[in-house]
Write a protein that holds these residues in place. Structure first.
Motif, short mmCIF file in Angstrom:
data_model
loop_
_atom_site.label_atom_id
_atom_site.label_comp_id
_atom_site.label_asym_id
_atom_site.label_seq_id
_atom_site.Cartn_x
_atom_site.Cartn_y
_atom_site.Cartn_z
N TYR A 33 4.79 5.03 -5.19
CA TYR A 33 5.72 3.91 -5.25
C TYR A 33 5.04 2.56 -5.05
O TYR A 33 5.68 1.52 -5.25
N CYS A 34 3.80 2.57 -4.65
CA CYS A 34 3.12 1.32 -4.26
C CYS A 34 2.46 0.69 -5.47
O CYS A 34 1.67 1.33 -6.18
N ASN A 35 2.76 -0.58 -5.70
CA ASN A 35 2.16 -1.34 -6.80
C ASN A 35 1.25 -2.45 -6.31
O ASN A 35 0.71 -3.20 -7.13
N ASP A 36 1.09 -2.55 -5.00
CA ASP A 36 0.24 -3.60 -4.43
C ASP A 36 -1.13 -3.01 -4.11
O ASP A 36 -1.24 -2.11 -3.26
N PRO A 37 -2.20 -3.46 -4.77
CA PRO A 37 -3.52 -2.89 -4.51
C PRO A 37 -3.99 -3.12 -3.08
O PRO A 37 -4.71 -2.28 -2.53
N ASP A 38 -3.60 -4.25 -2.48
CA ASP A 38 -3.99 -4.49 -1.09
C ASP A 38 -3.37 -3.44 -0.16
O ASP A 38 -4.03 -2.95 0.77
N LEU A 39 -2.12 -3.09 -0.41
CA LEU A 39 -1.47 -2.07 0.40
C LEU A 39 -2.11 -0.70 0.16
O LEU A 39 -2.31 0.07 1.11
N VAL A 40 -2.47 -0.41 -1.09
CA VAL A 40 -3.14 0.86 -1.38
C VAL A 40 -4.49 0.91 -0.68
O VAL A 40 -4.90 1.95 -0.14
N LEU A 41 -5.20 -0.23 -0.66
CA LEU A 41 -6.50 -0.28 0.02
C LEU A 41 -6.33 -0.06 1.52
O LEU A 41 -7.12 0.67 2.14
N GLU A 42 -5.33 -0.69 2.10
CA GLU A 42 -5.08 -0.48 3.52
C GLU A 42 -4.70 0.97 3.80
O GLU A 42 -5.11 1.54 4.82
N LEU A 43 -3.94 1.55 2.89
CA LEU A 43 -3.59 2.98 3.03
C LEU A 43 -4.84 3.84 2.97
O LEU A 43 -5.00 4.78 3.77
N LYS A 44 -5.73 3.50 2.07
CA LYS A 44 -7.00 4.26 1.99
C LYS A 44 -7.78 4.16 3.29
O LYS A 44 -8.30 5.16 3.81
N ASN A 45 -7.87 2.94 3.84
CA ASN A 45 -8.60 2.77 5.11
C ASN A 45 -7.94 3.57 6.23
O ASN A 45 -8.64 4.18 7.06
N LEU A 46 -6.62 3.59 6.23
CA LEU A 46 -5.91 4.38 7.24
C LEU A 46 -6.19 5.87 7.07
O LEU A 46 -6.40 6.59 8.05
N ILE A 47 -6.20 6.33 5.82
CA ILE A 47 -6.46 7.76 5.57
C ILE A 47 -7.87 8.12 6.01
O ILE A 47 -8.11 9.19 6.59
N VAL A 48 -8.84 7.22 5.74
CA VAL A 48 -10.23 7.49 6.14
C VAL A 48 -10.33 7.58 7.67
O VAL A 48 -10.95 8.50 8.22
#
Length: 708
Positions: free
Chosen positions: A390-405
């Motif tokens: 559902y996410c279209n914001d790359p900054d939010l996706v990047l933050e999600l990636k950092n959280l997953i890592v």
């Protein structure tokens, strides 16, 4: 007289009388015996023969007379001795009476003398009995007091909630103390009370366990946040150390609390917020949650022999809590805080389980935690797939990636397998690239809309260096020209180049910390850059070229721009090589497809130039108004044609900036299209007749075209 005594004996009785005498003799012997029953004997007498009763009575009377004679003889024999004894007895009677008086007097005096002694003796006896009773009581109390003390101790332990010690006390009471005094009623009551107290302790400990489970459910967020923050600090520290090792010239700085920062070229790794976090005391799950209810309940159920029930209950409840923790909020995908809270709760849950695993003996096993984790991991991956889509914001996706890592690194530090999470990151990376491509498509469109499609003017050396610093432009002839001067490309070229580099940086941010080699990261960056060039930038250029407001001048500038961007592709490859430290000579290195992208755009622009140029020629041709019946020509070329020639002259002047082949092809295409249009004008089916003057005028127009 003597003769009379010598008379003959009487005749002997007959044999029948002899036999009868023997019989009755036996009967009398039996009657005189005290052992034999009389009934049987008498019955035998009466049953023998008739008149037996009469004869028996006669014999019995004779027997009695014989006994009387014997008694009389016996009495006559002892009579004198009896008389003598009576005489002696009478003599002793007087002495006995005298003696009796003396004895009575003596007894009276003795009784009088011993009455006081008897009273004292009774007192002594009573005291001795009391003493014996007291001794017995003391002995019994000595046996009972430890029991009462232990029971009192048990009550104190229960009141102070020291249930484990209370169970030990109960065990001692049952096995050691109560058996010694089990005959007493209070001990029996006490023994009957102990099982109830055990059940009460079980209920209380279970209630404490339920409170604990509710407490850790509330504190899971804080526990997970602390664990993830520590994992992030550790990862930041390791990254800084690796960076220091790679730079070689960085100077390590050590703070008083042992935290290491790096200073290089005036930059310090870590900001003030991180330093404040480093100053905080390192907290563990045990610091945030009191685990004593679990330990206490486990010990209690172990002592009571019901450990398996407790283990099953604990595991069942934790499975239920795991399912609750894994349920995300419906709007989690809207903000990074939603994801962070979700991850914190999960990390907190498994940090607690890891602590329980290592702090208890068998309450949970590694197999149980692995089973929980595998179940949770499948759910987490499904949730992240759904919500990240559902996410279209790359900054939010990047933050999600950092959280997953950070989430994966944290749980990996506790021994959980996280390979599937990193596989998921590659799926999210593709989505991240898609969001980046959409974002950069808007950026490219904005750049193209704001561009004036004219060469960049530079007034001085500073402006020239500013442009060259943003875009790798080198032209010896232009560098020799004096200021002010113009660079061949427009403002969009350095902006596009910078944005491509920004895209590569943005793509690199996602590729970091994925535990991949530099070669893999280099390959991912090149593939992402190729997508940007071949799909996004190419699509924007194609749309730009097709826009109706883009004229020939703009198309010419677009061709010039694409030429310079094509030449800059090698610098982009060098840029990727520098940030990944992967040699371009590597066998599996992916090449950038910018050459084909810009060539295709240039060809499209060239085709659009040919099309628009022909359309413009058609517009001028439509202005032609030949008088096919005119008597003679005007003596000069038609006005529309002169306007067309002037337009073509100015347009071809712009084409001088194009490659020679492109300009030549444009000129040839325009001339061919003009010649074809003029020929079609003559061959028009609606044209019925042409005068000589009209032919001469048309000829003048053709000659004018040839002269140009």
């Amino acid at each position: 007289m003597f003769q009379a005594s010598a008379r003959a004996p009487p005749p002997s009785p007959p044999q029948e009388d002899i036999r009868e005498g023997k019989i009755y003799g036996n009967v009398f012997a039996e009657l005189e015996s005290i052992d034999l029953p009389l009934g049987t004997t008498l019955r035998s007498v009466y049953d023998d023969q008739p008149n037996a009763h009469k004869r028996f009575m006669e014999k019995l009377d004779a027997r009695i007379r014989n006994h009387d004679r014997e008694i009389e003889k016996m009495c006559n024999f002892h009579h004198q001795g009896f008389v003598d004894a009576i005489t002696e007895l009478l003599k002793v009677r007087a002495d006995a009476e005298k003696l009796m008086g003396q004895v009575t007097d003596t007894n009276r005096r003795l009784q009088d003398a011993g009455r006081e002694v008897t009273a004292q003796t009774e007192e002594v006896i009573r005291c001795r009995i009391q003493q014996r009773n007291m001794t017995t009581t003391v002995e019994k109390l000595q046996l009972c007091i430890p029991v009462l003390e232990m029971y009192s101790k048990l009550k104190e332990q229960l009141e102070s909630k020291r249930y484990y010690a209370a169970l030990k006390t109960m065990e001692q009471l049952e096995n050691i103390y109560i058996p010694r005094v089990s005959q007493y009623r209070f001990c029996q009551i006490m023994a009957e009370t102990l099982p109830k107290l055990r059940e009460e302790i079980k209920e209380i400990s279970m209630s404490d366990l339920k409170d604990f489970l509710e407490s850790i459910r509330k504190h899971s967020d804080k526990i997970g946040e602390t664990a993830m923050r520590q994992a992030q600090q550790h990862r930041t520290f390791i990254s800084a150390v690796q960076k220091q090792a790679s730079l070689g010239c960085a100077k390590p700085l050590y703070s008083l609390n042992g935290r290491t920062t790096l200073q290089h070229n005036g930059l310090v790794a870590g900001d003030a917020a991180e330093e404040e976090e480093a100053d905080d005391e390192v907290l563990t799950a045990q610091d945030l949650v009191d685990f004593s209810p679990v330990y206490r309940c486990l010990h209690i159920y172990t002592i009571l022999g019901d450990r398996e029930t407790f283990e099953n209950y604990y595991r069942k409840q934790r499975k239920k809590q795991a399912r609750l923790v894994l349920q995300p909020q419906s709007n989690m995908h809207e903000t990074v805080e939603g994801y962070r809270k979700y991850f914190n709760q999960i990390v907190g849950f498994f940090v607690v389980e890891d602590h329980i695993l290592h702090a208890t003996q068998g309450l949970v096993t590694r197999a149980f935690t692995d089973e929980l984790w595998n179940m949770a991991l499948s759910k987490i991956i499904a949730v992240l797939r759904t919500h990240s889509s559902y996410c279209n914001d790359p900054d939010l996706v990047l933050e999600l990636k950092n959280l997953i890592v950070i989430f994966a690194d944290t749980l990996q530090g506790y021994g959980f397998s996280v390979n599937r999470l990193f596989d998921l990151l590659f799926e999210i990376r593709d989505q991240y690239n898609e969001t980046l491509l959409k974002k950069w498509a808007l950026v490219f469109r904005e750049i193209f809309e704001q561009d004036n499609y004219s060469p960049i003017p530079v007034e001085n050396e500073e402006e020239y260096k500013s442009v060259v610093s943003r875009f790798p432009f080198h032209d010896a002839e232009i560098e020799k020209q004096p200021f002010p001067k113009k660079l061949p490309m427009s403002q969009s070229v350095p902006q596009i180049y910078i944005q491509v580099k920004e895209f590569i940086y943005a793509s690199l941010k996602f590729s970091e910390s994925l535990h991949r080699s530099s070669t893999e990261i280099d390959d991912m960056l090149r593939k992402s850059a190729n997508l940007l060039l071949t799909r996004t930038l190419s699509g924007c250029l194609q749309n730009l070229i097709k826009k109706p407001h883009i004229g020939l001048t703009e198309l010419v500038q677009i061709i010039i721009n694409t030429t310079h961007l094509e030449q800059a592709c090698k610098y982009l490859e060098d840029f990727i090589t520098n940030i990944t430290n992967v040699s371009p000579e590597t066998i599996h290195t992916t090449r950038l497809y910018g050459l084909s992208t810009f060539k295709d755009a240039r060809h499209a622009a060239e085709g659009e130039i040919y099309t628009k140029l022909n359309q413009k020629i058609d517009e001028f041709i439509q202005l032609a108004d030949y008088e096919w019946g005119m008597a003679e020509s005007d003596g000069r070329a038609s006005g529309y044609l002169m306007d067309l020639i002037n337009f073509l002259r100015s347009t071809f002047q712009v084409f001088t900036h194009l490659p020679g082949k492109v300009a030549q092809t444009a000129c040839m295409s325009a001339c061919k299209h003009l010649a074809t249009s003029l020929m079609q004008m003559l061959l028009d089916t609606e044209l019925k007749q042409i005068s000589m003057g009209a032919i001469q005028q048309f000829n003048l127009d053709v000659i004018q075209c040839e002269c140009e």
